[in-house]
Design a protein around this motif. Structure first.
Motif, short mmCIF file in Angstrom:
data_model
loop_
_atom_site.label_atom_id
_atom_site.label_comp_id
_atom_site.label_asym_id
_atom_site.label_seq_id
_atom_site.Cartn_x
_atom_site.Cartn_y
_atom_site.Cartn_z
N GLY A 152 0.82 -1.08 0.03
CA GLY A 152 0.09 -0.17 0.00
C GLY A 152 0.93 1.35 0.13
O GLY A 152 2.04 1.13 0.08
N THR A 153 0.10 2.46 -0.38
CA THR A 153 0.92 3.84 -0.27
C THR A 153 0.28 4.70 0.70
O THR A 153 -1.00 4.40 0.87
N THR A 154 0.98 5.64 1.16
CA THR A 154 0.57 6.62 2.01
C THR A 154 1.10 7.87 1.35
O THR A 154 2.31 7.97 1.43
N PRO A 155 0.16 9.02 1.46
CA PRO A 155 0.82 10.16 1.07
C PRO A 155 1.91 10.51 2.08
O PRO A 155 1.66 10.23 3.51
N THR A 156 2.90 11.04 1.79
CA THR A 156 4.40 11.30 2.72
C THR A 156 3.79 11.94 4.01
O THR A 156 3.30 12.79 4.20
N SER A 157 3.94 11.16 5.03
CA SER A 157 3.47 11.35 6.35
C SER A 157 4.25 11.00 7.55
O SER A 157 3.92 11.46 8.73
N GLY A 158 5.41 10.23 7.11
CA GLY A 158 6.49 9.76 8.37
C GLY A 158 5.96 8.30 8.61
O GLY A 158 4.87 7.94 8.49
N PRO A 159 6.90 7.82 9.47
CA PRO A 159 6.85 6.45 9.86
C PRO A 159 5.36 5.94 10.78
O PRO A 159 5.00 5.02 10.57
N ALA A 160 5.18 6.79 11.52
CA ALA A 160 4.15 6.41 12.37
C ALA A 160 2.67 6.01 11.51
O ALA A 160 2.09 5.14 11.97
N VAL A 161 2.48 7.23 10.89
CA VAL A 161 1.14 7.21 9.95
C VAL A 161 1.39 6.06 8.84
O VAL A 161 0.36 5.22 8.82
N THR A 162 2.49 5.69 8.38
CA THR A 162 2.82 4.59 7.45
C THR A 162 2.62 3.47 8.18
O THR A 162 1.82 2.51 7.63
N ARG A 163 3.05 3.13 9.33
CA ARG A 163 3.05 1.73 10.06
C ARG A 163 1.40 1.46 10.37
O ARG A 163 0.90 0.49 10.19
N THR A 164 0.85 2.55 11.02
CA THR A 164 -0.38 2.47 11.20
C THR A 164 -1.44 2.02 10.13
O THR A 164 -2.08 1.20 10.35
N THR A 165 -1.23 2.87 9.13
CA THR A 165 -2.05 2.66 7.91
C THR A 165 -1.96 1.18 7.18
O THR A 165 -2.97 0.61 6.82
N ALA A 166 -0.68 0.69 7.45
CA ALA A 166 -0.48 -0.61 7.06
C ALA A 166 -1.31 -1.69 7.78
O ALA A 166 -1.53 -2.77 7.28
N LEU A 167 -1.92 -1.35 8.81
CA LEU A 167 -2.71 -2.33 9.64
C LEU A 167 -4.14 -2.69 8.91
O LEU A 167 -4.61 -3.64 8.77
N ALA A 168 -4.44 -1.63 8.00
CA ALA A 168 -5.63 -1.74 7.11
C ALA A 168 -5.43 -3.07 6.07
O ALA A 168 -6.52 -3.66 5.73
N HIS A 169 -4.23 -3.24 6.04
CA HIS A 169 -4.09 -4.59 4.94
C HIS A 169 -3.52 -5.68 5.74
O HIS A 169 -3.55 -6.87 4.96
N GLY A 170 -3.62 -5.60 7.10
CA GLY A 170 -3.09 -6.87 7.74
C GLY A 170 -4.30 -7.66 8.15
O GLY A 170 -5.41 -7.08 8.53
N THR A 171 -3.98 -8.92 8.22
CA THR A 171 -5.12 -9.82 8.46
C THR A 171 -4.86 -10.77 9.84
O THR A 171 -5.52 -11.44 10.46
N GLY A 172 -3.62 -10.50 10.28
CA GLY A 172 -2.79 -11.55 11.45
C GLY A 172 -3.44 -10.97 12.88
O GLY A 172 -3.57 -9.75 13.13
N GLU A 173 -3.68 -11.96 13.42
CA GLU A 173 -3.80 -11.87 15.07
C GLU A 173 -2.90 -11.14 15.76
O GLU A 173 -2.83 -10.68 16.88
N LEU A 174 -1.34 -11.48 15.38
CA LEU A 174 -0.22 -10.97 15.78
C LEU A 174 0.53 -10.13 14.87
O LEU A 174 0.20 -10.43 13.62
N VAL A 175 1.10 -9.07 15.08
CA VAL A 175 1.67 -7.94 14.29
C VAL A 175 3.27 -7.94 14.78
O VAL A 175 3.35 -7.64 15.99
N ARG A 176 4.21 -8.21 13.89
CA ARG A 176 5.51 -7.99 14.14
C ARG A 176 6.32 -6.97 13.58
O ARG A 176 5.98 -6.64 12.11
N ASN A 177 6.86 -6.07 14.13
CA ASN A 177 7.91 -5.17 13.10
C ASN A 177 8.85 -5.62 12.51
O ASN A 177 9.66 -6.64 12.85
N LEU A 178 8.95 -5.21 11.40
CA LEU A 178 10.47 -5.32 10.55
C LEU A 178 10.87 -4.12 9.76
O LEU A 178 10.06 -3.77 8.83
N ASP A 179 11.79 -3.27 10.04
CA ASP A 179 12.09 -2.16 9.26
C ASP A 179 12.73 -2.90 8.13
O ASP A 179 13.29 -4.01 7.76
#
Length: 250
Positions: free
Chosen positions: A63-90
């Protein structure tokens, strides 16, 4: 029925050369029976470079996010996530073998634990590794509030690497996702999570933390003393407010 762990990776154009190694480290993961991973890569911006660097794999959501910084980008990614667990990976880091297996096994077996973190190794430009300084915890339960106390007592050095965080999706959503800061959003999240839930520190290294000149923590906006002070005050105030609310709830 297959259960899923979602791996969230925010990215912007300078990260594109590293994505193939991050993907290879995911493909090398062996998971407990009945589990699979999903990789959500969210670009901070709309350059097209990140999507073109990704392989064809049905387990990848982009997915893409209008340039907003890492916090918005990470949280917006959850809209595409289906897992019951969420793991960070830069985008510039790599998982080590067994990383996701240990996260899943621990959280599946211990419903009272809300999140995990683990040791990390620095990956130096010449390809060698060393122990990362934020590795001060012994293996075991991290009681509520312990991360904030250690952060304050150790001169603002975390006792763990927030990039290794694996958290239950419902807890992550209840906290509002990653903290809305220009940087240190992952620090804000792990301290907030520990304000309301016990965690568990896994002693086995789970990640190679790449050290290079373009990483976020090397940039002026991250290291500026005034900005760092402001971020710290907000992170502390949020954690204390969450602790207070939790103490008042039955």
């Amino acid at each position: 029925m297959t259960r899923t762990i979602t791996v969230v990776t925010p990215a912007h154009p300078p990260n594109a050369p590293f994505l193939s190694e991050a993907y290879e480290s995911l493909c090398a993961q062996v998971l407990p029976r009945g589990w699979d991973w999903q990789w959500v890569v969210q670009e901070d911006g709309e350059s097209g470079l990140i999507e073109s660097a990704l392989p064809e794999d049905p387990r990848i959501a982009f997915g893409t996010t209008p340039t907003s910084g890492p916090a918005v980008t990470r949280t917006t990614a959850l809209a595409h996530g289906t897992g019951e667990l969420v793991r960070n990976l830069d985008a510039d880091d790599r998982l080590l073998p067994g990383a996701l297996f240990r996260d899943i096994a621990l959280l599946a077996d211990r419903p009272e634990i809300g999140w995990t973190a683990s040791r990390a190794l620095d990956l130096l430009p010449e390809g060698t590794t060393r122990n990362h300084e934020e590795n001060d915890l012994p293996e075991g339960v991290i009681e509520r509030g312990a991360v904030l106390r250690a952060w304050e007592e150790q001169g603002w050095i975390l006792p763990l690497v927030p990039g290794t965080l694996c958290i239950r999706r419902d807890l992550l959503l209840a906290l509002g996702g990653w903290m809305a800061l220009d940087t240190s959003e992952d620090t804000g999240l792990v301290i907030a999570a520990n304000a309301v839930a016990d965690g568990y520190f896994i002693g086995e290294p789970s990640m190679l933390y790449r050290q290079h000149p373009h990483q976020t923590t090397a940039q002026d906006f991250h290291t500026d003393p005034r900005r760092k002070h402001q971020r710290r005050l907000l992170i502390i105030e949020r954690a204390k407010a969450l602790t207070s609310l939790g103490d008042r709830c039955p």
